[in-house]
Every structure is written in structure tokens, then in C-alpha cells.
Motif scaffolding. Structure first.
Motif, PDB file in Angstrom:
ATOM      1  N   MET A 101      44.124  40.165  41.265  1.00 15.85           N
ATOM      2  CA  MET A 101      43.428  40.217  42.200  1.00 15.85           C
ATOM      3  C   MET A 101      42.702  38.799  41.709  1.00 15.85           C
ATOM      4  N   GLU A 102      43.291  38.567  43.072  1.00 18.80           N
ATOM      5  CA  GLU A 102      42.681  36.633  43.423  1.00 18.80           C
ATOM      6  C   GLU A 102      40.861  36.810  44.066  1.00 18.80           C
ATOM      7  N   PRO A 103      40.946  36.031  43.598  1.00 15.49           N
ATOM      8  CA  PRO A 103      39.049  36.361  44.011  1.00 15.49           C
ATOM      9  C   PRO A 103      38.732  37.095  44.628  1.00 15.49           C
ATOM     10  N   GLU A 104      39.331  36.419  46.422  1.00 12.13           N
ATOM     11  CA  GLU A 104      39.214  36.820  47.932  1.00 12.13           C
ATOM     12  C   GLU A 104      39.724  38.301  47.539  1.00 12.13           C
ATOM     13  N   GLN A 105      40.994  38.789  47.049  1.00  8.82           N
ATOM     14  CA  GLN A 105      41.493  39.617  47.455  1.00  8.82           C
ATOM     15  C   GLN A 105      39.980  41.310  47.699  1.00  8.82           C
ATOM     16  N   ALA A 106      39.481  40.205  45.503  1.00  3.32           N
ATOM     17  CA  ALA A 106      38.825  40.679  44.736  1.00  3.32           C
ATOM     18  C   ALA A 106      37.052  41.286  45.176  1.00  3.32           C
ATOM     19  N   LEU A 107      36.898  40.140  45.992  1.00  3.83           N
ATOM     20  CA  LEU A 107      35.817  40.542  46.216  1.00  3.83           C
ATOM     21  C   LEU A 107      35.702  41.250  47.804  1.00  3.83           C
ATOM     22  N   ALA A 108      37.175  40.877  48.256  1.00  3.51           N
ATOM     23  CA  ALA A 108      37.089  42.469  50.189  1.00  3.51           C
ATOM     24  C   ALA A 108      37.220  43.781  49.580  1.00  3.51           C
ATOM     25  N   ALA A 109      37.770  43.959  48.216  1.00  5.67           N
ATOM     26  CA  ALA A 109      38.263  45.233  47.747  1.00  5.67           C
ATOM     27  C   ALA A 109      36.862  46.048  46.680  1.00  5.67           C
ATOM     28  N   LEU A 110      36.106  44.915  46.603  1.00  2.00           N
ATOM     29  CA  LEU A 110      34.460  45.116  45.858  1.00  2.00           C
ATOM     30  C   LEU A 110      33.495  45.544  46.950  1.00  2.00           C
ATOM     31  N   ARG A 111      33.895  44.612  48.021  1.00  2.00           N
ATOM     32  CA  ARG A 111      33.581  45.324  49.247  1.00  2.00           C
ATOM     33  C   ARG A 111      33.988  46.682  50.667  1.00  2.00           C
ATOM     34  N   SER A 112      34.613  47.256  50.372  1.00  2.00           N
ATOM     35  CA  SER A 112      35.294  48.373  51.204  1.00  2.00           C
ATOM     36  C   SER A 112      35.583  49.461  49.940  1.00  2.00           C
ATOM     37  N   TRP A 113      34.625  49.034  48.119  1.00  4.96           N
ATOM     38  CA  TRP A 113      34.581  50.338  47.353  1.00  4.96           C
ATOM     39  C   TRP A 113      35.858  50.667  46.301  1.00  4.96           C
ATOM     40  N   GLN A 114      36.877  49.580  46.820  1.00  3.48           N
ATOM     41  CA  GLN A 114      38.564  49.929  46.250  1.00  3.48           C
ATOM     42  C   GLN A 114      38.508  49.219  44.449  1.00  3.48           C
ATOM     43  N   THR A 115      37.282  48.897  44.166  1.00  2.00           N
ATOM     44  CA  THR A 115      36.674  48.263  43.288  1.00  2.00           C
ATOM     45  C   THR A 115      35.179  48.671  42.689  1.00  2.00           C
ATOM     46  N   ASP A 116      34.729  48.581  40.657  1.00  2.00           N
ATOM     47  CA  ASP A 116      34.104  48.510  41.216  1.00  2.00           C
ATOM     48  C   ASP A 116      33.416  46.512  40.357  1.00  2.00           C
ATOM     49  N   VAL A 117      34.023  46.207  40.056  1.00  2.00           N
ATOM     50  CA  VAL A 117      33.969  44.480  39.183  1.00  2.00           C
ATOM     51  C   VAL A 117      34.217  43.829  39.998  1.00  2.00           C
ATOM     52  N   ALA A 118      34.669  42.955  39.889  1.00  2.00           N
ATOM     53  CA  ALA A 118      34.913  41.808  40.864  1.00  2.00           C
ATOM     54  C   ALA A 118      34.956  40.509  39.454  1.00  2.00           C
ATOM     55  N   LEU A 119      36.216  39.422  39.524  1.00  2.00           N
ATOM     56  CA  LEU A 119      35.663  38.349  38.149  1.00  2.00           C
ATOM     57  C   LEU A 119      36.628  37.450  39.455  1.00  2.00           C
ATOM     58  N   ILE A 120      35.163  36.744  39.868  1.00  2.00           N
ATOM     59  CA  ILE A 120      35.387  35.373  41.354  1.00  2.00           C
ATOM     60  C   ILE A 120      35.670  34.622  40.237  1.00  2.00           C
ATOM     61  N   ASP A 121      35.774  33.258  41.093  1.00  2.00           N
ATOM     62  CA  ASP A 121      34.911  31.827  40.505  1.00  2.00           C
ATOM     63  C   ASP A 121      35.041  31.757  42.005  1.00  2.00           C
ATOM     64  N   ASP A 122      33.769  29.984  41.799  1.00  2.00           N
ATOM     65  CA  ASP A 122      33.474  29.420  42.877  1.00  2.00           C
ATOM     66  C   ASP A 122      34.204  28.364  43.632  1.00  2.00           C
ATOM     67  N   LEU A 123      35.363  28.632  42.910  1.00  2.00           N
ATOM     68  CA  LEU A 123      36.267  27.462  43.262  1.00  2.00           C
ATOM     69  C   LEU A 123      36.822  28.462  44.740  1.00  2.00           C
ATOM     70  N   ASN A 124      36.957  29.523  44.812  1.00  2.00           N
ATOM     71  CA  ASN A 124      37.996  30.562  45.750  1.00  2.00           C
ATOM     72  C   ASN A 124      36.453  30.886  46.574  1.00  2.00           C
TER      73      ASN A 124
END
Length: 297
Positions: free
Chosen positions: A127-150
């Protein structure tokens, strides 16, 4: 109040449409609508108002979501407490990461966890960082790797905690018969007259590069927009275009492509995000330890 209905309302506060919530929760839009209606019956007050194709939460809806955030945080904290008491690293851990960092650290992390903790099952989603963060907020994933660009630090909500993982610098990629081939570095000014290929997976990435070029006095001439590294590198290899891409892309073997450093550097910080209250989970602790090892390597 039913926790599933509270979760649906919370998702609606973030995603704004029934269709988006249904996609996140893997249920039909009509099921989401029914969940919200039943929750309104439970509390005896209107929680949403329809606005065009989307919905807006009422004041009562916003207040309930705020309370629900605290409830969900306590539930996750309780789960972490129980897992800590068991001292068994087992079960499922869901991980989301964007392609360049995933290719660099996720396979080695999964292999190390399989060897050290055979009862732990890792479920990975690209997942792209923004998608991963949304999935984390909605309990669809437990860990998200993100970057400060996105995902700028200010975009993180109070229920998400982050830990730094690594930094990545952007590189220039050209064909082997390009004038810059064999050069250790290149500037944006060197690329003024080039045709560019852009990775469109992240609009923020495109915006960042365009702004950097404009600061240097020109607008990049984009001849190709690709949502995938295979086509991007093929165009570079054949001399059709050049690209500026994350250094992690160059951590893999690239045949017939010259990679040099961009001067001055453009950097991004990569972080691990997870929900607050879950850091004590043995499974999460095991993942954090192994992914940091891979990042150092």
C-alpha cells in the motif's frame, strides 16, 4: 452500543462516503448504512446528515466518534496486556508498506520472523503510505510503513504512534549511453532539457519533484507517467527518459542503468506507524526488532 456499529461510524467520519467505508470494512454499502441506522436507533439521536453524494457527521456523531476512539484504544491496550502476559509470540500480524521500502526490508523481516517465531503469521499488503495509514486507523492492518513525503508528521492523528526506521535519498537514473553515465552525481540543472518519466503512484512525489525543478528555474518535460517500476526502468534503459527515484529503488540490481546521486540531496524519512497502546504486544515488538535489523543491513 455495538462495537461494529461504532467502527462503521468512525470509518464514515474519516472516509465520508458509504462506498468508501464498505470497501474498507469489506461489507456492502447497504450493510454500512444499516449499521449506522441501527446505531442511531441505539442512541436515539441523528448521527449523520447526507450532503450530496457524501455524508457529514452531526455534532452528536462527532462526539460519539471521539468517545469511540478512546474505547478502541482501551480495547487494543487490553489485548496488548493479555498478549504480554502470555509471553507467546504467535497469531497474526498485518503489515502494510509501500513498494520501495517493502522490497528492501519486508522479505528479510518475514524470513527472520518465520525462523525465530514459527507460530507468528505475517500478512503483508502493498500500500502507498496514505492508504496504509488509513488501513491502520480502520484496523485493517496492524503496522504501516510510511514516509514524511506522503504523510507529513502533522497529518498523524493522536491515536497513531510512530518510530523512525531509516532515511532514503533520491537518485538520478539514466541509460548507460547517456552523457551523465559514469558521473558520480548530477544536479537538477543538468536535467533541465531531459525528457522525464514519473512514478505516479504518489501524487505527492510528482508534486515534490515538479516544485524542486521549478525552484531551479524550469518545469520538467514529462513524457511518461508510470504506475510501476518495471515500465519506468525500461524507458530509462532504452534512453527514452531519465528519472529521479528513491535510493531504495537502486538497492536492487539494475542492469543497463546508471545511478548517480542527486546534488543537493533530497531526503525522505521512513517511519513505522502503529496504534497507541499496542507497543507492548510481543508480536509487534518482534516485528520492530527484525525490521530495524533489515533497515540497518
Amino acid at each position: 452500543m455495538d462495537l461494529g456499529r461504532l467502527r462503521a461510524l468512525r470509518e464514515l467520519a474519516v472516509r465520508k462516503t458509504m462506498a468508501a467505508v464498505s470497501e474498507a470494512l469489506l461489507v456492502s454499502p447497504s450493510a454500512v448504512s444499516q449499521q449506522i441506522s441501527l446505531l442511531e436507533q441505539e442512541v436515539g439521536i441523528k448521527l449523520i446528515e447526507r450532503r450530496g453524494r457524501g455524508v457529514e457527521l452531526t455534532l452528536a456523531g462527532h462526539n460519539l466518534v471521539h468517545r469511540a476512539e478512546r474505547i478502541f484504544a482501551e480495547i487494543e491496550s487490553a489485548r496488548a496486556d493479555i498478549a504480554e502476559l502470555k509471553q507467546i509470540i504467535a497469531g497474526d500480524l498485518r503489515v502494510a508498506a509501500f513498494p520501495s521500502v517493502a522490497a528492501a526490508v519486508i522479505p528479510g523481516t518475514i524470513r527472520a520472523l518465520m525462523q525465530a517465531h514459527p507460530q507468528l503469521s505475517i500478512q503483508f499488503d502493498e500500500m502507498e503510505p496514505e492508504q496504509a495509514l488509513a488501513a491502520l486507523r480502520s484496523w485493517q492492518t496492524d503496522v504501516a510503513l510510511i514516509d514524511d513525503l506522503n504523510v507529513p508528521p502533522g497529518a498523524l492523528d493522536a491515536n497513531i504512534e510512530t518510530m523512525p526506521l531509516m532515511e532514503d535519498v533520491f537518485n538520478v537514473m539514466v541509460s548507460l549511453d547517456h552523457l551523465l553515465a559514469e558521473s558520480p552525481s548530477a544536479t537538477l540543472e543538468d536535467l533541465r532539457d531531459e525528457a522525464w518519466v514519473i512514478d505516479t503512484a504518489s501524487s505527492n512525489y510528482t508534486r515534490m519533484l515538479t516544485q524542486a525543478c521549478q525552484t531551479s528555474g524550469f518545469t520538467p518535460r514529462i513524457m511518461a507517467r508510470c504506475n510501476g517500476f518495471e515500465v519506468t526502468v525500461a524507458l530509462i534503459r532504452e534512453g527514452c527518459a531519465i528519472a529521479i527515484l528513491p535510493g531504495l529503488r537502486a538497492s536492487h540490481d539494475l542492469e543497463d542503468v546508471w545511478v548517480c546521486r542527486l546534488k543537493p540531496e533530497i531526503r525522505r524519512k521512513i517511519s513505522i506507524a502503529f496504534r497507541k497502546g499496542e507497543k507492548r504486544s510481543p508480536a509487534l515488538q518482534a516485528f520492530l526488532a527484525k525490521v530495524k535489523e533489515q533497515a540497518r543491513a
